[in-house]
Scaffold this motif. Structure first.
Motif, mmCIF file in Angstrom:
data_model
loop_
_atom_site.group_PDB
_atom_site.id
_atom_site.type_symbol
_atom_site.label_atom_id
_atom_site.label_comp_id
_atom_site.label_asym_id
_atom_site.label_seq_id
_atom_site.Cartn_x
_atom_site.Cartn_y
_atom_site.Cartn_z
ATOM 1 N N THR A 12 33.165 50.795 -14.336
ATOM 2 C CA THR A 12 33.745 52.137 -14.347
ATOM 3 C C THR A 12 35.256 52.037 -14.467
ATOM 4 N N ARG A 13 35.824 52.838 -15.338
ATOM 5 C CA ARG A 13 37.276 52.826 -15.544
ATOM 6 C C ARG A 13 37.943 53.894 -14.681
ATOM 7 N N GLU A 14 39.090 53.525 -14.121
ATOM 8 C CA GLU A 14 39.850 54.431 -13.271
ATOM 9 C C GLU A 14 41.325 54.070 -13.384
ATOM 10 N N PRO A 15 42.226 54.968 -12.979
ATOM 11 C CA PRO A 15 43.656 54.638 -13.005
ATOM 12 C C PRO A 15 43.974 53.492 -12.044
ATOM 13 N N VAL A 16 44.746 52.520 -12.522
ATOM 14 C CA VAL A 16 45.080 51.331 -11.749
ATOM 15 C C VAL A 16 46.556 51.020 -11.965
ATOM 16 N N ASP A 17 47.219 50.578 -10.882
ATOM 17 C CA ASP A 17 48.611 50.132 -10.971
ATOM 18 C C ASP A 17 48.630 48.622 -10.836
ATOM 19 N N LEU A 18 48.989 47.926 -11.914
ATOM 20 C CA LEU A 18 48.989 46.460 -11.895
ATOM 21 C C LEU A 18 49.988 45.897 -10.892
ATOM 22 N N SER A 19 51.100 46.595 -10.655
ATOM 23 C CA SER A 19 52.092 46.078 -9.712
ATOM 24 C C SER A 19 51.520 46.015 -8.302
ATOM 25 N N LEU A 20 50.701 47.004 -7.921
ATOM 26 C CA LEU A 20 50.071 46.980 -6.598
ATOM 27 C C LEU A 20 49.051 45.854 -6.504
ATOM 28 N N GLU B 2 51.995 28.428 0.905
ATOM 29 C CA GLU B 2 52.726 27.736 1.959
ATOM 30 C C GLU B 2 52.147 26.348 2.207
ATOM 31 N N GLN B 3 50.829 26.246 2.149
ATOM 32 C CA GLN B 3 50.183 24.952 2.358
ATOM 33 C C GLN B 3 50.589 23.943 1.302
ATOM 34 N N ARG B 4 50.782 24.393 0.074
ATOM 35 C CA ARG B 4 51.111 23.485 -1.030
ATOM 36 C C ARG B 4 52.612 23.433 -1.309
ATOM 37 N N GLY B 5 53.418 24.115 -0.507
ATOM 38 C CA GLY B 5 54.854 24.070 -0.691
ATOM 39 C C GLY B 5 55.343 24.787 -1.924
ATOM 40 N N VAL B 6 54.693 25.871 -2.276
ATOM 41 C CA VAL B 6 55.040 26.636 -3.478
ATOM 42 C C VAL B 6 55.686 27.951 -3.051
ATOM 43 N N THR B 7 56.781 28.310 -3.710
ATOM 44 C CA THR B 7 57.483 29.557 -3.436
ATOM 45 C C THR B 7 56.978 30.647 -4.377
ATOM 46 N N LEU B 8 56.641 31.796 -3.821
ATOM 47 C CA LEU B 8 56.173 32.942 -4.606
ATOM 48 C C LEU B 8 57.292 33.967 -4.718
ATOM 49 N N GLU B 9 57.577 34.389 -5.934
ATOM 50 C CA GLU B 9 58.586 35.414 -6.187
ATOM 51 C C GLU B 9 57.949 36.525 -7.006
ATOM 52 N N THR B 10 58.108 37.762 -6.561
ATOM 53 C CA THR B 10 57.498 38.914 -7.235
ATOM 54 C C THR B 10 58.566 39.941 -7.572
ATOM 55 N N GLY B 11 58.266 40.780 -8.534
ATOM 56 C CA GLY B 11 59.159 41.859 -8.926
ATOM 57 C C GLY B 11 58.616 42.587 -10.135
ATOM 58 N N GLY B 12 59.229 43.727 -10.446
ATOM 59 C CA GLY B 12 58.794 44.463 -11.625
ATOM 60 C C GLY B 12 58.701 45.942 -11.384
ATOM 61 N N ASP B 13 58.137 46.634 -12.365
ATOM 62 C CA ASP B 13 58.044 48.088 -12.356
ATOM 63 C C ASP B 13 56.615 48.534 -12.072
ATOM 64 N N ILE B 14 56.462 49.822 -11.847
ATOM 65 C CA ILE B 14 55.130 50.421 -11.749
ATOM 66 C C ILE B 14 54.469 50.330 -13.119
ATOM 67 N N THR B 15 53.239 49.841 -13.141
ATOM 68 C CA THR B 15 52.559 49.594 -14.415
ATOM 69 C C THR B 15 51.194 50.269 -14.401
ATOM 70 N N PRO B 16 51.137 51.536 -14.762
ATOM 71 C CA PRO B 16 49.847 52.251 -14.735
ATOM 72 C C PRO B 16 48.985 51.912 -15.944
ATOM 73 N N THR B 17 47.715 51.681 -15.714
ATOM 74 C CA THR B 17 46.757 51.434 -16.780
ATOM 75 C C THR B 17 45.412 52.000 -16.360
ATOM 76 N N ILE B 18 44.429 51.852 -17.252
ATOM 77 C CA ILE B 18 43.075 52.344 -16.981
ATOM 78 C C ILE B 18 42.118 51.166 -17.039
ATOM 79 N N GLY B 19 41.263 51.043 -16.003
ATOM 80 C CA GLY B 19 40.296 49.958 -16.008
ATOM 81 C C GLY B 19 39.594 49.836 -14.676
ATOM 82 N N SER B 20 38.934 48.716 -14.478
ATOM 83 C CA SER B 20 38.230 48.440 -13.236
ATOM 84 C C SER B 20 39.198 47.785 -12.258
ATOM 85 N N ARG B 21 39.367 48.404 -11.101
ATOM 86 C CA ARG B 21 40.300 47.853 -10.119
ATOM 87 C C ARG B 21 39.833 46.481 -9.636
ATOM 88 N N ALA B 22 38.521 46.342 -9.405
ATOM 89 C CA ALA B 22 37.995 45.070 -8.898
ATOM 90 C C ALA B 22 38.205 43.949 -9.913
#
Length: 365
Positions: free
Chosen positions: A208-216, A230-250
């Motif tokens: 089923t398709r529904e509105p989805v925000d990829l940034s969330l 953290e276990q593997r010593g990798v740093t995560l960096e995130t950022g960006g804009d609101i990205t609305p699309t249509i699709g399956s959230r799962a």
């Protein structure tokens, strides 16, 4: 009746109709002005030689047999010429039909390659060749997938059988160790089966398709995988804009999680980094996951979306997965009418970009 016979009769019929119309025109514009009674003509300045003006009945009596003979010739010419012309016109259809017959028997390597200029038959033949090429590639891909899936499923079953045989032949063997190893093997088999089911579901587009925000979804995936990073010593960096699309959230959450998990696992042994960003373009929204790691060639990067495709470091690493992570990402992306791009970073690692059709944002309030 065959199409060739129908076309032949059509050509002959139109030729006869043209002959009838021609005779009708002769009657309307010529014969009806001929008098139906004999007229005697005397000599004058305009007609110096006297004689008898032709009569309509005499003309018809002389003209009718010859007209009938002409109609017979037209009919014969129409039938013979129409049969030859229809055969020449339908010759490409014979080649297309033969190619379809070969394809129905399982021979997908045959191609029509119809020569000549661009016409309807050439377009049909080219479209049929393209369809055969895609079908052949799809069948080959499915055969490879089935062979790889069978191999992957056979491995944990073979290991389980070996462990059980050892436990049966050696009663003094540590049962706890056998149970622990069986649990790990069984968990891997379950994960592989669930991945195969997810791959099939995404490929069939049965969601089923529904509105989805990829940034969330990106934030949720990153938050879930912070302990692993953290276990593997990798740093995560995130950022960006609101990205609305249509699709399956799962499914889109699974896509994002697979990308981030892949970037964490296949990274530098220490001091690695993963960048997760989202953005909006003219008609698409973008999710980009980039990570440090070993250098890859463009050829190697292009094969990573194949099912069960593993690099050397995948086989020996923990959290190695079942070899379907990027294959699932590719299938989910295509099921949402998007594009997936894998680019090897010059400094090492991989940049993966997913573009999906954008959806209009709801008005405020």
């Amino acid at each position: 009746m065959s199409v060739r016979a129908k076309l032949t009769l059509s050509y002959a019929g139109f030729l006869m109709l043209a002959g009838v119309l021609l005779l009708a025109a002769v009657w309307v514009f010529l014969l009806r002005y001929v008098p139906d009674r004999a007229l005697m003509m005397t000599g004058s300045m305009d007609t110096p030689d006297p004689g008898v003006f032709p009569v309509r009945s005499n003309l018809l009596r002389v003209f009718a047999p010859r007209a009938a003979a002409v109609f017979a010739l037209l009919l014969a010419f129409g039938l013979v010429g129409g049969w030859i012309l229809a055969g020449r016109m339908l010759a490409p259809m014979t080649r297309i039909t033969e190619a379809a017959r070969l394809a129905s028997t399982g021979s997908l390597s045959h191609r029509i390659r119809l020569p000549g200029g661009k016409d309807e038959f050439r377009e049909l033949a080219d479209a049929f060749d393209r369809m055969l090429a895609r079908l052949e590639a799809h069948v080959a891909e499915q055969q490879r997938f089935a062979a790889n899936a069978s191999h992957e499923l056979r491995t944990p079953l073979a290991i389980s059988k070996a462990l059980l045989d050892v436990a049966r032949t050696d009663p003094d063997h540590d049962a706890g160790e056998v149970i622990e190893r069986l649990h790990a093997v069984n968990t891997r088999a379950i994960n592989l089966t669930e991945a195969l089911l997810l791959l099939s579901r995404a490929g069939q587009r049965s969601f089923t398709r529904e509105p989805v925000d990829l940034s969330l979804l990106a934030d949720e995936a990153v938050e879930t995988l912070v302990p692993l990073a953290e276990q593997r010593g990798v740093t995560l960096e995130t950022g960006g804009d609101i990205t609305p699309t249509i699709g399956s959230r799962a499914l889109l959450l699974q896509l994002t999680t697979n990308l981030v998990h892949n970037a964490i696992v296949h990274n530098l042994p220490e001091q690695g980094t993963v960048w997760v960003s989202t953005g909006v373009r003219a008609e698409t929204v973008m999710l980009c996951v980039e990570n440090t790691g070993e250098k890859l060639t463009p050829e190697a990067a292009s094969t990573l979306t194949e099912p069960f495709q593993r690099g050397t470091e995948r086989i020996h690493a923990d959290h190695a997965g079942v070899g379907l992570g990027l294959a699932i990402v590719k299938t989910i992306t295509h099921a949402h009418d998007g594009t997936l791009t894998l680019t090897a970073r010059p400094a090492g690692g991989l940049r993966i970009t997913v573009e999906l059709p954008t959806a209009a944002q709801p008005a405020d309030g």
